[in-house]
Design a protein around this motif. Structure first.
Motif, PDB file in Angstrom:
ATOM      1  N   ILE A 143       2.528  -7.333   3.774  1.00  0.00           N
ATOM      2  CA  ILE A 143       1.780  -7.146   2.746  1.00  0.00           C
ATOM      3  C   ILE A 143       1.552  -5.481   2.703  1.00  0.00           C
ATOM      4  O   ILE A 143       0.751  -4.801   2.725  1.00  0.00           O
ATOM      5  CB  ILE A 143       0.441  -7.680   3.008  1.00  0.00           C
ATOM      6  CG1 ILE A 143       0.409  -9.100   3.074  1.00  0.00           C
ATOM      7  CG2 ILE A 143      -0.719  -7.222   1.677  1.00  0.00           C
ATOM      8  CD1 ILE A 143      -1.056  -9.728   3.405  1.00  0.00           C
ATOM      9  N   GLY A 144       2.674  -5.027   1.996  1.00  0.00           N
ATOM     10  CA  GLY A 144       3.020  -3.546   1.918  1.00  0.00           C
ATOM     11  C   GLY A 144       2.843  -3.182   0.566  1.00  0.00           C
ATOM     12  O   GLY A 144       2.580  -3.730  -0.406  1.00  0.00           O
TER      13      GLY A 144
ATOM     14  N   PHE B 190       2.872  -4.527  -4.449  1.00  0.00           N
ATOM     15  CA  PHE B 190       2.343  -3.636  -5.574  1.00  0.00           C
ATOM     16  C   PHE B 190       3.359  -2.698  -6.366  1.00  0.00           C
ATOM     17  O   PHE B 190       3.155  -2.554  -7.440  1.00  0.00           O
ATOM     18  CB  PHE B 190       1.719  -2.434  -5.024  1.00  0.00           C
ATOM     19  CG  PHE B 190       0.197  -2.913  -4.542  1.00  0.00           C
ATOM     20  CD1 PHE B 190      -1.019  -2.782  -4.747  1.00  0.00           C
ATOM     21  CD2 PHE B 190       0.248  -3.085  -2.835  1.00  0.00           C
ATOM     22  CE1 PHE B 190      -2.153  -3.178  -4.396  1.00  0.00           C
ATOM     23  CE2 PHE B 190      -1.181  -3.487  -2.067  1.00  0.00           C
ATOM     24  CZ  PHE B 190      -2.197  -3.400  -3.002  1.00  0.00           C
TER      25      PHE B 190
ATOM     26  N   LEU C 255      -5.834  -1.451   7.911  1.00  0.00           N
ATOM     27  CA  LEU C 255      -5.054  -1.281   6.754  1.00  0.00           C
ATOM     28  C   LEU C 255      -4.760  -2.458   5.799  1.00  0.00           C
ATOM     29  O   LEU C 255      -5.091  -2.762   4.848  1.00  0.00           O
ATOM     30  CB  LEU C 255      -3.651  -0.552   6.983  1.00  0.00           C
ATOM     31  CG  LEU C 255      -3.840   0.867   7.407  1.00  0.00           C
ATOM     32  CD1 LEU C 255      -2.349   1.279   7.944  1.00  0.00           C
ATOM     33  CD2 LEU C 255      -4.499   1.634   6.398  1.00  0.00           C
ATOM     34  N   VAL C 256      -4.511  -3.699   6.863  1.00  0.00           N
ATOM     35  CA  VAL C 256      -4.223  -5.002   5.990  1.00  0.00           C
ATOM     36  C   VAL C 256      -5.551  -5.205   5.484  1.00  0.00           C
ATOM     37  O   VAL C 256      -5.710  -6.047   4.669  1.00  0.00           O
ATOM     38  CB  VAL C 256      -3.954  -5.858   7.152  1.00  0.00           C
ATOM     39  CG1 VAL C 256      -4.096  -7.468   6.714  1.00  0.00           C
ATOM     40  CG2 VAL C 256      -2.525  -5.706   7.421  1.00  0.00           C
TER      41      VAL C 256
ATOM     42  N   SER D  77      -5.999  -3.770   2.177  1.00  0.00           N
ATOM     43  CA  SER D  77      -5.055  -4.432   1.098  1.00  0.00           C
ATOM     44  C   SER D  77      -5.523  -5.604   0.621  1.00  0.00           C
ATOM     45  O   SER D  77      -5.213  -5.758  -0.712  1.00  0.00           O
ATOM     46  CB  SER D  77      -3.652  -4.471   1.892  1.00  0.00           C
ATOM     47  OG  SER D  77      -3.222  -3.128   2.272  1.00  0.00           O
TER      48      SER D  77
ATOM     49  N   LEU E  85      -6.267  -6.650  -3.123  1.00  0.00           N
ATOM     50  CA  LEU E  85      -5.389  -7.880  -3.961  1.00  0.00           C
ATOM     51  C   LEU E  85      -6.446  -9.122  -4.452  1.00  0.00           C
ATOM     52  O   LEU E  85      -6.058  -9.827  -5.274  1.00  0.00           O
ATOM     53  CB  LEU E  85      -4.407  -8.528  -2.977  1.00  0.00           C
ATOM     54  CG  LEU E  85      -3.400  -7.659  -2.600  1.00  0.00           C
ATOM     55  CD1 LEU E  85      -2.267  -8.213  -1.515  1.00  0.00           C
ATOM     56  CD2 LEU E  85      -2.421  -7.067  -3.635  1.00  0.00           C
TER      57      LEU E  85
ATOM     58  N   GLY F 298      -6.128   0.332  -2.180  1.00  0.00           N
ATOM     59  CA  GLY F 298      -5.743  -0.904  -1.384  1.00  0.00           C
ATOM     60  C   GLY F 298      -4.049  -0.502  -1.418  1.00  0.00           C
ATOM     61  O   GLY F 298      -3.346  -0.972  -0.441  1.00  0.00           O
ATOM     62  N   ALA F 299      -3.332  -0.057  -2.536  1.00  0.00           N
ATOM     63  CA  ALA F 299      -1.760   0.041  -2.615  1.00  0.00           C
ATOM     64  C   ALA F 299      -1.454   1.162  -1.543  1.00  0.00           C
ATOM     65  O   ALA F 299      -0.439   1.094  -1.028  1.00  0.00           O
ATOM     66  CB  ALA F 299      -1.540   0.631  -3.939  1.00  0.00           C
TER      67      ALA F 299
ATOM     68  N   ALA G 201      -3.306   2.120   1.137  1.00  0.00           N
ATOM     69  CA  ALA G 201      -3.515   1.462   2.563  1.00  0.00           C
ATOM     70  C   ALA G 201      -2.297   0.461   2.855  1.00  0.00           C
ATOM     71  O   ALA G 201      -1.909   0.317   3.920  1.00  0.00           O
ATOM     72  CB  ALA G 201      -4.709   0.559   2.471  1.00  0.00           C
ATOM     73  N   ALA G 202      -1.761  -0.355   1.980  1.00  0.00           N
ATOM     74  CA  ALA G 202      -0.653  -1.089   2.146  1.00  0.00           C
ATOM     75  C   ALA G 202       0.687  -0.407   2.377  1.00  0.00           C
ATOM     76  O   ALA G 202       1.317  -0.985   3.260  1.00  0.00           O
ATOM     77  CB  ALA G 202      -0.552  -2.163   1.004  1.00  0.00           C
TER      78      ALA G 202
END
Length: 412
Positions: free
Chosen positions: A23-24, A28, A147-148, A151, A155, A270-271, A273-274
């Protein structure tokens, strides 16, 4: 000097590292080239990529249970197929993920700062996360959890807004559906999945690896498959395949369809952090593969050192950080998704072939999954854009030439 790593990662840590690897920035960004290639057929592409990822994951899981040490498919290829196969896998992984690391750092900076300072901020992010990795694997797992979580919140916002709002462009038809387009979309979307076996490269640091690693890989991949499917359906509903294909930041555009600024900021955060989460996990994973290759002489032995206090391959990680910073400075890495997918698909091709050679007492899944995974990897590589294939072949060939020369010199 101590060269063994410490077993400190639990099942929860391993699952989170797998999630952070997948989930990186891919989720995105990968939907844009996928939609451009396949339009609404990106859902089919997602299903294909997910199935091949599952096949690869099962092969990686049962191999990791038999060989619970650092290096992942580099080790599996060496043990099951021979030294050249192992080198081919390890080199493909290191090259593909190094380029992908630079892309993640640039994605992080692009979402947060003006264009004029994107590269300096990207370099700063790589330096900071390289330092975090060299301070110990438990710190890596802790930061990845944070971070997850950020993210997944972003999402969730995308899914809720995407399923309840839409723009006029959502009704605009996208590119026509073709088999080649859907396969190419699968190749791009595989970039967003790559990382599910990252915990296998850290097998020397996992508690009870024969049990923990297979479970962690399958759990992490299952969670991500559900998340990606929800995000894809929401994005198509909100802005349509044409909107996805034309957008530089598709999920931010989905959030903007709500008509208020708050959701957009959450997705932006979120982007970022991902991208940081994926970059953090990549540095850890590539560092462990570099450690394994150095232990076997496929990279300079200097990289095999493990820090006496923090018990991490600090020299390999510091060198990796320096190379990623250099890539950020000299290139914008357009096409990094295709190039990264090329290298990683070759890596998992070797994993599947290696799994086919395992004896019955080590096999946890049907052989047909390994066959399907190997064939799928080859098909997706062939479906990638030609520039990605040409660049990938050139870099892999350079690595093969390097090893051949080193062997000749070593033999005197």
């Amino acid at each position: 000097m101590e060269t063994r790593l410490a077993r400190r990662l639990t099942l929860g840590d391993a699952v989170v590292i797998g999630l952070g690897s997948m989930i990186g920035a891919g989720v995105f960004s990968a939907f844009t080239p996928a939609a451009a290639a396949a339009g609404a057929g990106l859902l089919v592409g997602l299903a294909i990529a997910g199935f091949i990822a599952f096949c690869n994951a099962t092969s990686s899981a049962q191999l990791a249970a038999q060989y619970p040490t650092s290096g992942g498919t580099y080790i599996y290829g060496r043990e099951r197929l021979g030294e050249w196969w192992g080198f081919f896998a390890g080199w493909s992984f290191v090259v593909g993920k190094t380029a992908s690391s630079a892309a993640m750092a640039l994605t992080f900076a692009t979402y947060l700062v003006p264009d004029a300072v994107v590269k300096p901020v990207a370099v700063a992010a790589v330096v900071a996360l390289t330092v975090v990795n060299t301070l110990g694997v438990t710190r890596t797992a802790l930061l990845t959890r944070i971070l997850v979580a950020i993210s997944l919140i972003a999402l969730t916002v995308v899914v809720v807004i995407g399923l309840t709002n839409s723009t006029p462009s959502a009704a605009v038809a996208g590119p026509p559906l073709t088999v080649s387009g859907m396969l190419q979309a699968s190749g791009f979307l595989f970039f967003a999945f790559a990382g599910y076996a990252r915990v296998a490269t850290m097998g020397e640091e996992v508690v009870r690896p024969a049990r923990t690693i297979p479970r962690a890989i399958v759990i992490a991949l299952g969670i991500v498959l559900v998340v990606y499917a929800l995000v894809a359906v929401a994005a198509l509903h909100a802005i349509g395949p044409a909107g996805l294909a034309a957008s530089r930041a598709p999920l931010a555009e989905v959030a903007a369809s709500a008509g208020i600024p708050g959701p957009g900021f959450v997705v932006q955060l979120g982007a970022a952090a991902a991208a940081l989460g994926a970059l953090l996990a990549m540095i850890a994973g590539i560092g462990r593969t570099g450690l394994a290759m150095a232990r076997h002489g496929d990279l300079p032995v200097w990289f095999s050192a493990v820090h006496p206090r923090f018990r991490v391959p600090y020299r390999a990680e510091l060198a990796l950080g320096a190379v990623v910073c250099l890539l950020i400075v000299i290139t914008d890495l357009r096409g990094a998704i295709g190039f990264s997918s090329f290298g990683v698909l070759l890596y998992y091709f070797v994993a599947n072939v290696s799994a086919l050679t395992q004896k019955k007492d080590h096999r946890r899944y049907p052989r047909i999954l390994a066959v399907a995974g190997a064939v799928g990897c080859v098909v997706l590589v062939a479906a990638l854009p030609l520039p990605s294939i040409v660049a990938g072949v050139a870099v892999v060939a350079a690595g093969v030439l390097y090893r051949a020369v080193r062997l000749v010199v070593a033999r005197g």
